[in-house]
Design a protein around this motif. Structure first.
Motif, mmCIF file in Angstrom:
data_model
loop_
_atom_site.group_PDB
_atom_site.id
_atom_site.type_symbol
_atom_site.label_atom_id
_atom_site.label_comp_id
_atom_site.label_asym_id
_atom_site.label_seq_id
_atom_site.Cartn_x
_atom_site.Cartn_y
_atom_site.Cartn_z
ATOM 1 N N ILE A 180 0.831 -1.207 0.000
ATOM 2 C CA ILE A 180 0.000 0.000 0.000
ATOM 3 C C ILE A 180 0.867 1.259 0.000
ATOM 4 O O ILE A 180 0.533 2.266 -0.625
ATOM 5 N N GLY A 191 -0.382 3.201 -2.929
ATOM 6 C CA GLY A 191 -1.258 4.296 -2.507
ATOM 7 C C GLY A 191 -0.865 5.615 -3.137
ATOM 8 O O GLY A 191 -1.620 6.179 -3.932
ATOM 9 N N PHE A 220 -9.061 1.970 -2.332
ATOM 10 C CA PHE A 220 -7.983 1.489 -1.468
ATOM 11 C C PHE A 220 -8.353 0.157 -0.825
ATOM 12 O O PHE A 220 -7.526 -0.744 -0.721
#
Lengths: 272, 471
Positions: free
Chosen positions: B254, B258, B384
């Motif tokens: 992530i 991200g 996400f």
């Protein structure tokens, strides 16, 4: 009101007045092209301070396009090209040295469909002052927000729920919130693009009252499809047709005794 | 046999549709004839609905008869055939299965060697009983279909509400489909739950851990309980190292995906020219289409040695299979999920929001930060969460790049393992699900399911809490 009395009432006469001489906004030979399409053809008009100017005309006649030239909202459309000169207080809007952010702080805009941000009522109004750094303290910001809501005639209805979302208001309240949001930046000119076309008659009446009150402090330009509305709220009216400014003058004059046959046909419902 | 059955079904359906529709059309023509404009003759439903209803009425009973009848026929035929075989063959489930396989092989001519007379007799009995039963099923189906056909023809009338009935049937079919999907989910959950409970509480199971041992144990070594005669060896089913491994790799992924995904989404949606966006977005989405096994050996053969090389030049000792390599490549894998979905939600924010901010004198970046991203937040959070779910559930990349060693560590340079990798490792090659080792996979699966469920709930709460609704 003084400005109206002092000024001649036809577009041709107004063209003789030099930019910056007593008018808030002046346009000279303004043309707009969307790619190949010539959307606005050589428009020259003067807009007095502290009064309401209405733009009327059939759909696609260029009145909204012209309105969006004044605060350079057309900049966001890549294929759009503007020529000619538009001045506010004698300063050229399209001057390279002019910062569009400062221009838009001076020229507020209200859109056809109420578009409050999905934030609280308070934050909606505080948005402009915050990005421009108008308030040094929270108390000062509170003051600006309250004054703006008050001027937009919304304070009484929302003062107990300033933290509610702006989108939770009714359509008419949302539009007044958008007006408060515009006022909070202390603009000199307010552009309104059919501000009542998404509202019911009662909300429309509230907005029209509000426009009448705001007239004493701002120069207001309103695009409208309703000729009754133009007659009710404006001191001067400009009639656009097929991208040209056909006729401009005192509202009473335009609606009772227009000089141009096309204006006559439009206000009597024969074209448009 | 089923070919004949469904061929007949198709013919009967078409016959029902055209016969009933033309009959209804004839009625309608009468009603529309000049001088006959009389409400009593005009149809309530269009002729096509009469036809569709008739075809459905033929279809449904035939399908049901087949679905119910076929298994019954097979079961009865097999029972009859097995009755001809010696009792000792039939008593044991394994030899019964083998005998049945022999019988079917004889019937299809694939039997190896010479079959005994007894087997041949049984096979013949199986064949004739099956064929006999199938003809009965066929007869019942056709009889019901014919009955439906005559019923439909007889029911065509001006005030028969064929449209309403047909739409009710359509609604029931849709409901049935939705129910199947929901029941499948519930079924999977309960089957995993059942095996998990066996893992923890089945007294016959050697080496099973307690729930506390499993949830809080810090050592994972399922191989210790491989064989039944090793029952006294201390088993290690501590789940914590797997959890930390999973979380560590997901976190790295992530951290990579991200920022990269969200920022590229903002660029694509707000700054890029339409022509750049037109080819950049599909290229990004192709990244999501790369099989994870390909990404896995990219991680193991390219990224991991690279990281190891860099580490060495800094004097760091990095395992050749490291959490960092797996996390980086997994991050690459989920970039498209974040960027593509975020790009879509950013584009879905109405232009009027941007206009409103610009008209107040906001710059482009102020508009994006303060107006567009808050308005798009629920969608971005969902993007996400989807990406995290993908990362947690990903197996191949970790198998190849992060290794199998269940180290309890937060050091990204060490080899770690994840829940999914262990499930895969435990089950590969095993057929019997009766040892603590194999059942542990179900417990891991259940925990994994529980974690993703919690994640989804958290996402839902975030979205509800911070939703900034625009209209």
């Amino acid at each position: 009101m003084d400005a109206i009395v002092a000024n001649p009432s036809s577009a041709t006469a107004a063209a003789h007045v030099m930019p910056g001489s007593g008018f808030k906004v002046s346009a000279r030979d303004c043309n707009v092209y969307y790619g190949e399409k010539h959307a606005l053809k050589s428009v020259s008009v003067d807009i007095p301070d502290r009064s309401v100017m209405a733009f009327i005309g059939p759909s696609g006649c260029g009145k909204s396009t012209f309105l969006r030239c004044i605060n350079r909202m057309n900049d966001t459309i890549p294929i759009c090209r503007v020529t000619g000169k538009i001045t506010i207080d004698g300063q050229d809007v399209y001057d390279q040295s002019l910062d569009v952010v400062q221009l838009r702080a001076r020229v507020g805009m209200v859109f056809q469909k109420p578009n409050p941000f999905p934030k609280s009522i308070y934050d909606n109004v505080a948005y402009g002052p915050r990005i421009h750094g108008f308030a040094q303290s929270r108390a000062e910001l509170d003051q600006i927000v309250m004054t703006s809501l008050e001027k937009a005639g919304l304070l009484k209805e929302v003062k107990d729920r300033l933290t509610d979302s702006g989108t939770s208001l009714s359509g008419g309240q949302q539009q007044r919130l958008c007006i408060a949001r515009a006022i909070a930046v202390s603009p000199e000119v307010i552009l309104m693009d059919e501000p009542c076309s998404a509202l019911d008659p009662i909300a429309t009446a509230r907005i029209e009252e509000l426009i009448d009150e705001l007239r004493s402090n701002y120069s207001i330009i309103i695009v409208t499809h309703s000729m009754q509305q133009a007659a009710r709220v404006s001191q001067r009216t400009a009639f656009f047709h097929l991208g040209t400014l056909v006729e401009e003058g005192e509202t009473g004059h335009i609606f009772t005794n227009p000089n141009d046959k096309r204006t006559q046909d439009y206000i009597t419902g024969r074209i448009g | 046999m089923s070919g004949l059955y469904f061929g007949t079904l198709a013919v009967l359906m078409l016959a029902a549709f055209f016969a009933v529709r033309s009959r209804a059309q004839a009625l309608a023509n009468v009603a529309a004839a000049p001088g006959m404009r009389d409400v009593r003759y005009s149809l309530h439903s269009l002729p096509i609905y009469h036809g569709l209803l008739a075809a459905t009425l033929v279809l449904l009973p035939m399908l049901i008869v087949f679905a119910v009848g076929s298994p019954i026929v097979i079961k009865m035929a097999e029972t009859q055939a097995l009755a001809r075989l010696p009792a000792e063959v039939v008593s044991d489930e394994l030899s019964r299965g083998a005998a049945l396989r022999d019988l079917y092989n004889i019937l299809t001519g694939k039997f190896q060697g010479e079959a005994s007379a007894q087997l041949k007799g049984a096979a013949e009995a199986l064949r004739s009983a099956t064929s006999y039963g199938n003809w009965i099923v066929f007869a019942i189906g056709v009889a019901l279909a014919a009955a439906a056909l005559f019923f439909s023809i007889g029911h065509v009338s001006s005030d028969f509400r064929a449209r309403n009935s047909f739409e009710r049937i359509v609604k029931m079919v849709l409901f049935a489909c939705a129910t199947v999907a929901v029941l499948t989910t519930i079924g999977i959950v309960f089957s995993v739950l059942y095996e998990t409970l066996r893992f923890f509480f089945d007294p016959a199971l050697k080496g099973r851990p307690t729930v506390t041992d499993f949830l809080f144990g810090t050592e994972w070594n399922p191989q210790a309980a491989l064989r039944a005669d090793q029952g006294d060896i201390k088993t290690a089913f501590g789940f914590i190292p797997l959890l930390t491994g999973t979380l560590l790799i997901t976190l790295i992924a992530i951290c990579v995906a991200g920022p990269l995904g969200l920022l590229s989404a903002i660029y694509l949606a707000e700054y890029a020219t339409p022509s750049f966006r037109a080819w950049a977005k599909p290229v990004l989405e192709i990244l999501a289409g790369i099989p994870t096994v390909v990404l896995g050996f990219f991680a193991a053969l390219t990224v991991a040695p690279l990281i190891r090389g860099w580490g060495e030049s800094f004097g760091l000792d990095i395992a050749s299979e490291s959490a960092l390599a797996a996390g980086l490549v997994m991050g690459m894998m989920i970039i498209p999920f974040i960027s593509s979905l975020s790009d879509d939600v950013i584009n879905a924010v109405p232009q009027s929001m941007r206009d409103g901010a610009y008209a107040l004198g906001a710059t482009k970046s102020e508009t994006i930060k303060q107006v567009i991203l808050p308005a798009a937040l629920p969608g971005i959070v969902s993007a996400f969460m989807l990406a995290i779910s993908r990362a947690i559930g990903e197996t191949m990349i970790v198998v190849m790049a992060a290794g199998l060693a269940a180290n309890l560590t937060f050091n990204p340079l060490d080899a770690v393992t994840t829940i999914t990798v262990q499930i895969k490792t435990i089950l590969v090659g095993d057929q019997e699900f009766d040892s603590a080792k194999t059942l542990a996979a179900f417990a891991l699966g259940f925990v994994l399911f529980f974690f993703t469920l919690i994640l989804n709930v958290i996402a839902l709460i975030i979205v509800r809490r911070y939703r900034e609704q625009y209209d």
